[in-house]
Design a protein around this motif. Structure first.
Motif, short mmCIF file in Angstrom:
data_model
loop_
_atom_site.label_atom_id
_atom_site.label_comp_id
_atom_site.label_asym_id
_atom_site.label_seq_id
_atom_site.Cartn_x
_atom_site.Cartn_y
_atom_site.Cartn_z
N TRP A 1 11.90 -54.51 3.25
CA TRP A 1 13.22 -53.87 2.81
C TRP A 1 13.58 -52.59 3.76
N LEU B 1 13.90 -53.48 -6.25
CA LEU B 1 14.33 -54.52 -5.28
C LEU B 1 13.16 -55.66 -5.61
N TYR C 1 12.47 -49.14 -4.66
CA TYR C 1 11.81 -50.48 -3.87
C TYR C 1 11.19 -51.26 -5.37
N VAL D 1 21.01 -50.77 1.44
CA VAL D 1 19.58 -51.82 1.55
C VAL D 1 19.70 -52.96 2.37
N TYR E 1 17.70 -56.45 3.84
CA TYR E 1 16.77 -57.30 3.98
C TYR E 1 16.99 -58.31 5.15
#
Length: 376
Positions: A71, A60, A57, A84, A86
């Protein structure tokens, strides 16, 4: 009457049935095919795992500071590259579904691949199958077409249904018959072979295409789960790392395996952890969920995927049944067989229709006088 309905409905829907079956068959292994096309993903050891989920995280946030929403980190049981999502990128805002998709190397959280869902080959194919590249309008068209395909299937079954004393003949393949008869035999035997599978794939597909109609109908019979509306007061301190929150969720459902981590959308939103538990139909998209306060680690709400209402159970089984996931590799192969078989039905049905149109008139009269031995 049923023969005519089957014939004309088949001719009308033939192209769409072919497209749906072809794309559906290809999508059975779309994740594997998609990742096989990206060398960087193949270079990551299949058992590689991140040092911590917080490190993922943090990477990101560092690499995408402008993306301040939630996310969704997918956790694969076997390890390897980390997918992942978004879900609210400004670049595709307004589309029905087009999140930013990233694949991270678990060893250093570096980005291996990125793209918007629907804009790279595998998801473009998925988008074509799901919505004909036409958003909500496409899903409605596909939902209506799926319903019409069910009518096509039932009409063909009724037209074929053998009369008493003719059951053995109804299952025969006449090798020495004329081409038009052999095509009919191939068509009917293929349909019989995948009949049960079609009665699973088609209704589940219609309900997945038209949730705006399926959900209210189910809710009349059984209440459906509604995600809790949780609004937290902003704190003046930093949020806890993700890993202790994950441990808290797993302690609540100790038989669950981590499937998804959804970070807070903003300072007032919870962290959401999804866990796959034995008995849930989908390992990838389980329903067991824990909502946690990102500052205190307090559990704010839960969803027990094994204690669902009957309506939610129906919804939970739709995608696993439609994609064959519920039976693992065997189930996916069955869905692949269904798609290939449906393509063959379109080809043999169309070919037979064209042959019948080209036959001399005296042969057509002869067949009519034989009393419909072919069954339509």
């Amino acid at each position: 009457m049923m023969r005519r309905i089957h014939l004309y409905l088949g001719l009308f829907l033939g192209g769409l049935v072919f497209l749906s079956a072809l794309t559906g068959a290809a999508l059975v292994f779309y994740i594997e095919i998609d990742e096989a096309l990206v060398p960087g993903l193949r270079d990551v050891p299949s058992d590689a795992r991140p040092a911590s989920w917080q490190s993922v995280y943090t990477a990101l946030q560092r690499n995408h500071p402008e993306r301040t929403g939630a996310w969704r980190i997918e956790v694969r049981e076997q390890g390897g590259p980390i997918p992942v999502r978004y879900h609210d990128p400004v670049e595709t805002r307004g589309e029905l579904f087009a999140p930013l998709m990233l694949w991270l190397d678990p060893r250093d959280s570096s980005t291996i691949r990125s793209g918007f869902w629907g804009q790279y080959p595998a998801t473009w194919l998925y988008k074509l199958h799901w919505q004909l590249l036409a958003g909500t309008t496409g899903t409605i068209i596909m939902g209506i077409a799926g319903t019409a395909m069910l009518v096509l299937l039932v009409s063909g079954l009724v037209a074929w249904w053998p009369r008493r004393g003719h059951i053995r003949n109804a299952f025969r393949f006449k090798r020495s018959a004329a081409p038009v008869r052999r095509l009919y035999d191939l068509h009917k035997l293929t349909a019989i072979s995948i009949l049960i599978l079609l009665f699973v794939v088609l209704p589940t597909g219609v309900m997945l295409e038209l949730p705006q109609y399926a959900r209210p109908l189910l809710e009349r019979a059984s209440p459906l789960f509604a995600s809790p509306a949780i609004h937290l007061e902003p704190r003046g301190r930093a949020a806890l790392p993700l890993d202790p929150l994950v441990m808290k969720a797993k302690a609540r459902f100790p038989d669950g395996k981590l499937a998804w981590i959804e970070t807070s959308a903003d300072a007032t939103a919870p962290v959401r952890i999804s866990l796959a538990r034995p008995g849930e139909p989908s390992r990838r998209f389980p329903r067991t969920t824990v909502w946690l306060d990102p500052y205190s680690g307090q559990i704010l709400a839960i969803r027990d995927g094994l204690s669902e209402s009957s309506g939610d159970k129906v919804l939970n089984w739709l995608h696993p049944l439609h994609a064959g996931e519920v039976l693992g590799l065997f189930g996916r192969l069955l869905v692949l067989l269904t798609g290939v078989g449906t393509i063959f039905l379109v080809v043999t049905g169309t070919w037979r229709f064209l042959l019948r149109r080209r036959r001399p008139i005296h042969l057509k009269r002869r067949q009519r006088s034989e009393g419909g031995q072919e069954g339509g």
